[in-house]
Scaffold this motif. Sequence first.
Motif, short mmCIF file in Angstrom:
data_model
loop_
_atom_site.label_atom_id
_atom_site.label_comp_id
_atom_site.label_asym_id
_atom_site.label_seq_id
_atom_site.Cartn_x
_atom_site.Cartn_y
_atom_site.Cartn_z
N PRO A 1 -35.37 0.15 -64.55
CA PRO A 1 -35.60 -1.03 -65.06
C PRO A 1 -34.96 -1.20 -66.43
CG PRO A 1 -37.50 -0.35 -64.16
CD PRO A 1 -36.67 1.03 -64.09
N PHE A 2 -34.05 -2.20 -66.75
CA PHE A 2 -33.31 -2.33 -68.04
C PHE A 2 -32.39 -1.22 -68.25
CE2 PHE A 2 -37.26 -5.06 -68.63
CZ PHE A 2 -36.30 -6.19 -69.18
N GLY A 3 -31.98 -0.47 -67.18
CA GLY A 3 -30.99 0.54 -67.45
C GLY A 3 -29.76 0.43 -68.01
N ARG A 4 -29.35 -0.56 -67.69
CA ARG A 4 -27.87 -0.90 -68.15
C ARG A 4 -28.08 -1.24 -69.77
NH1 ARG A 4 -23.93 -1.57 -64.68
NH2 ARG A 4 -24.78 -1.84 -62.37
N ALA A 5 -29.31 -1.63 -70.07
CA ALA A 5 -29.43 -2.10 -71.68
C ALA A 5 -29.76 -0.77 -72.33
CB ALA A 5 -30.63 -2.97 -71.78
N SER A 6 -29.90 0.28 -71.64
CA SER A 6 -30.24 1.67 -72.34
C SER A 6 -28.99 2.57 -72.98
CB SER A 6 -31.00 2.66 -71.55
OG SER A 6 -30.08 3.00 -70.39
N ILE A 7 -27.69 1.79 -72.76
CA ILE A 7 -26.45 2.22 -73.15
C ILE A 7 -25.90 1.29 -73.90
CG2 ILE A 7 -24.30 3.47 -72.18
CD1 ILE A 7 -25.86 4.56 -69.82
N GLY A 8 -25.13 1.81 -74.81
CA GLY A 8 -24.33 0.59 -75.57
C GLY A 8 -24.03 1.05 -77.01
N ASP A 9 -23.27 0.30 -77.84
CA ASP A 9 -22.79 0.46 -79.05
C ASP A 9 -23.70 -0.39 -79.89
OD1 ASP A 9 -21.14 2.45 -78.29
OD2 ASP A 9 -19.65 0.84 -77.77
N GLU A 10 -24.26 0.08 -81.13
CA GLU A 10 -24.72 -0.90 -82.07
C GLU A 10 -23.83 -1.66 -82.81
OE1 GLU A 10 -28.35 -0.30 -85.28
OE2 GLU A 10 -26.81 1.38 -85.27
N GLN A 11 -24.37 -2.88 -82.93
CA GLN A 11 -23.40 -3.97 -83.75
C GLN A 11 -24.53 -4.55 -84.60
OE1 GLN A 11 -21.94 -7.00 -81.31
NE2 GLN A 11 -21.00 -8.14 -83.19
N LEU A 12 -24.25 -4.77 -86.06
CA LEU A 12 -25.04 -5.21 -86.78
C LEU A 12 -24.38 -6.66 -87.11
CD1 LEU A 12 -25.35 -2.33 -89.40
CD2 LEU A 12 -26.68 -2.83 -87.58
N ILE A 13 -25.48 -7.51 -87.49
CA ILE A 13 -25.22 -8.97 -87.68
C ILE A 13 -26.18 -9.34 -89.05
CG2 ILE A 13 -25.15 -11.18 -86.99
CD1 ILE A 13 -23.28 -9.74 -85.29
N THR A 14 -25.47 -10.07 -89.93
CA THR A 14 -26.47 -10.52 -91.08
C THR A 14 -26.58 -11.89 -91.20
OG1 THR A 14 -24.30 -10.84 -92.49
CG2 THR A 14 -25.42 -8.45 -92.36
N LEU A 15 -27.67 -12.37 -91.43
CA LEU A 15 -28.12 -13.59 -91.73
C LEU A 15 -28.54 -13.79 -93.02
CD1 LEU A 15 -29.38 -12.67 -88.65
CD2 LEU A 15 -29.54 -15.10 -88.42
N GLU A 16 -27.92 -14.61 -93.94
CA GLU A 16 -27.85 -14.50 -95.21
C GLU A 16 -28.24 -16.03 -95.85
OE1 GLU A 16 -25.36 -12.65 -99.20
OE2 GLU A 16 -24.76 -12.63 -97.07
N ASN A 17 -29.06 -16.06 -96.68
CA ASN A 17 -29.17 -17.36 -97.74
C ASN A 17 -29.11 -16.95 -99.12
OD1 ASN A 17 -31.74 -16.67 -98.22
ND2 ASN A 17 -32.77 -17.85 -96.98
N GLU A 18 -30.02 -17.95 -100.01
CA GLU A 18 -29.83 -17.85 -101.31
C GLU A 18 -30.66 -16.65 -101.83
OE1 GLU A 18 -30.63 -21.65 -102.71
OE2 GLU A 18 -28.96 -22.43 -101.59
N HIS A 19 -31.65 -16.54 -101.23
CA HIS A 19 -32.69 -15.34 -101.62
C HIS A 19 -32.69 -13.99 -100.87
CE1 HIS A 19 -34.45 -18.35 -103.97
NE2 HIS A 19 -34.68 -18.98 -103.09
N ILE A 20 -32.42 -13.86 -99.48
CA ILE A 20 -32.58 -12.71 -98.62
C ILE A 20 -31.05 -12.53 -97.90
CG2 ILE A 20 -34.89 -13.01 -98.44
CD1 ILE A 20 -34.48 -13.81 -95.62
N LYS A 21 -31.09 -11.12 -97.52
CA LYS A 21 -30.00 -10.81 -96.75
C LYS A 21 -30.56 -10.02 -95.52
CE LYS A 21 -25.44 -8.66 -96.58
NZ LYS A 21 -24.42 -7.99 -97.28
N ALA A 22 -30.77 -10.55 -94.32
CA ALA A 22 -31.24 -9.73 -93.39
C ALA A 22 -30.40 -9.24 -92.43
CB ALA A 22 -32.30 -10.59 -92.44
N THR A 23 -30.35 -7.95 -92.18
CA THR A 23 -29.38 -7.38 -91.37
C THR A 23 -29.94 -7.07 -89.80
OG1 THR A 23 -28.18 -6.08 -92.94
CG2 THR A 23 -27.81 -5.45 -90.81
N VAL A 24 -29.50 -7.72 -88.67
CA VAL A 24 -30.10 -7.60 -87.57
C VAL A 24 -29.24 -6.49 -86.54
CG1 VAL A 24 -31.06 -8.97 -85.10
CG2 VAL A 24 -31.15 -9.89 -87.64
N SER A 25 -29.88 -5.77 -85.88
CA SER A 25 -28.98 -4.66 -85.15
C SER A 25 -29.38 -5.21 -83.54
CB SER A 25 -29.53 -3.30 -85.27
OG SER A 25 -29.00 -2.31 -84.25
#
Length: 606
Positions: free
Chosen positions: A73-97
Motif C-alpha cells: 500500500p502506497f508503495g510507489r510513494a515510499s520512493i522519491g526525491d525531496e522537493q521544497l516549496i516555499t509559501l511566503e507573505n509579509e510576515h512568514i516564510k513557510a517551507t513545505v517538503s
Amino acid sequence: MDRNTLTGLVLIFVIIAGSFYLLQPSDEEIKRERQLQDSLARARAGIEQVDTDTTTLATAANTAVDSALLNSPFGRASIGDEQLITLENEHIKATVSTKGGRVKSVELKDEKTYDGQPLMLFEGDHNKFGLFFSAAGKNIMTNELFFSTTGNNVHVTGQDSAAITFRLAYANDKYIDYIYSIRGDDHNLGLTIVTKGMQDVVAPTESQLVLNWEAALSQKEKDMDSERQRSTLYYAHGDNEVDHLNTAKDDEEDIKDQLDWVSFKQHFFSNVLIAENGFKGGKINVYTSADNQIVKLFAANLRLDFSRQDINTYPMHFFFGPNQYKVLKAHGYGLEKQIDMGWGPMKWINRFITIPVFNFLDGFHWGYGLVILILTVMLKLVLSPLTYRSYVSMAKMRVLKPEMDQIKEKVGQDNAALLQQEYLKLYKQAGVNPLGGCIPLLLQMPFTIAFFFFFPNLFELRGESFLWVKDLSTYDSPITFAPLPLIGMDHISLMCILMTGVTLVSTWYNNSISGAANAQMKYIGYFMPLIFLFVLNSFPAGLNYYYLLSTVFTFGQQLVIRQLVNDDKILSIIEANKKKPEAQKKSKFQQRMEDYMRQQQSKGKK
C-alpha cells in the motif's frame, strides 16, 4: 537392434555428454550465481548489502526488493526525491517538503533571535506532521511518504492569496491531498486535507484517522531557563475553554472531548493548529529536551472522524506568530488566553485595565521606558486615595503609641488577652481602626502582583532597549561571572540593584516614622528586599524598572502626605473622640475582637 538405431543412440549419448561438458558453468559463473543468491537472502532478511564488486548483482537484489515494496500500500510513494516549496507573505516564510507533504520550517520574517539570527519557529527533519491509519494490514504514516506537486514557490502581499496542492496517490482515483494556502498580510498558513476514494483503502475497522504533529522548538531568547518556564502545550476544548500542560515538568494528557486547537507555545511565539470543525480529542504531551539548544519537545496525536464516503474534507489552518495580546485576540479562537496574565483578580486587572491603557500609550510610539514611566504614574494617581488613607491610619497609630506603651507597662506582657482588650478600648475611645492602614495596602496588592505577570509576558518589550538595558524583556547583565555554588547565580542586574537600594531606603524611612513597628518587624522590612534581590535578579529589566519607579513614587507620595498630615491635628481629633459618649457605635471589627477577647478570658478562668 539394427545398425541405424544403434548409431542414433550413440550419437545422442555423444551429444548429451558433449553438451554437459561444454555448457557447464565456469567457476566464475558459479561464484556470481552464489553471490546473487546471498544478496537476495540478505535483502529479504533486512541486512544491509556490503562488499559487492558487481553492480549488476546489487541492482538485481534492489530490483527484487523494490518490486515487493512497490506492490505494498502506497508503495510507489515510499520512493522519491525531496522537493521544497516555499509559501511566503509579509510576515512568514513557510517551507513545505514533498516528503510527508509537511511544513518543514517556518521563518518569522519580522523578528530575530536574541543573538540576531533569523527566527525559525521550527525546522529540520526531526519535526513530523502526517496522517496515521491502517491499510491492507500495514500501518501507514504519511510523514514518511512522498507527495507530488506541480506548484512552484509563491510570494504574496497585501490582499493577494495563493494555494498549492500536494498529493499522495494510492491510485488514480484514490489519493490524499494537502492543500496549502496563504494570504498577504497575516500570520496564517491554510491547510485543507482532502481524502478521495480512501473508503476502500483505510482498514474497515477504523472510523478515525490520527493526525500526528511533533516539533522540537529551539532557543530564541537569552534566558533558556525563563523560556522553558513559560513554554508548554496549550489547547482549547469544550466551550472554548483554554487549558495547558504543566510548565515546570514533563506532562501528557489524553483529551476525550472536542479540541478546537492545539498550540506549541514558547515564551514569545506560538505554533497553533486550528481545526475549523474541531478534532475528536487526542493525546498531547510536552517534554524537556536534554539538548541545551532545544527548549522543549511537543507532540500531539489528534483524532479526525473518517466517514465511509468518497470524499472527506478537513479544513484547518496554522497560526505562526508572536504572543502579542492584540495580535492573538484579533485572530480569534481565544488564542490570547495563552498569555499568562495571572489568576483571579490579577488576570482581570491585566486584561481589562493594564493592557488597554498600555496599548493606548503605545499608540503614541514613545520609547517603552517612557511608556512604563507614564503607566506607573497613572497607576499611582489612581491609587493615591488608598495610599493617603493608609498613611493617615499609620499616623493615628503613631500618635497613640505613647498611650499604648503605658497600657503595656500597666498590664504587662504575660496576659496577652487582657492587653489586647485594653488596646481595643483605646482604639474605640480614639475612633481608630487598627487595620485602617492594612486594608488600603491590601486593596493595592492585586495591582502590584498583576504587573508581576504583565511585564514578563509583554511581547512589546522584546528587543527594546532603554538606557543601558539592551532588551527590556529579559534581565540586564552588565556584570557576569561563573555560576555561584548552590544558587547558580551568574550575573548581577543593575536595574534590580537600583530597585533593591531604593526599597531599602524607603523601608528605613517608613520605620523611622512608624511608632507602631517593633524591632522584629523592622528587621523583616530590611530582610525582604534582600530576598527579592536574588529572586528578581533574573527577571525582565522592564519589571524591575517598574518596581523601581513604583517605589520611588510611593516614597515621594509619603513625603508629600506627611507634609499635609499634621500629627498635632490628628491628636486633637483623637482627644475629641475620647470625650464623646462611650455609647458610640462600635465597628464590626471591634465588636468581633471584643467578643473574641471575652471568650479567651473565660477560657483562662476555667
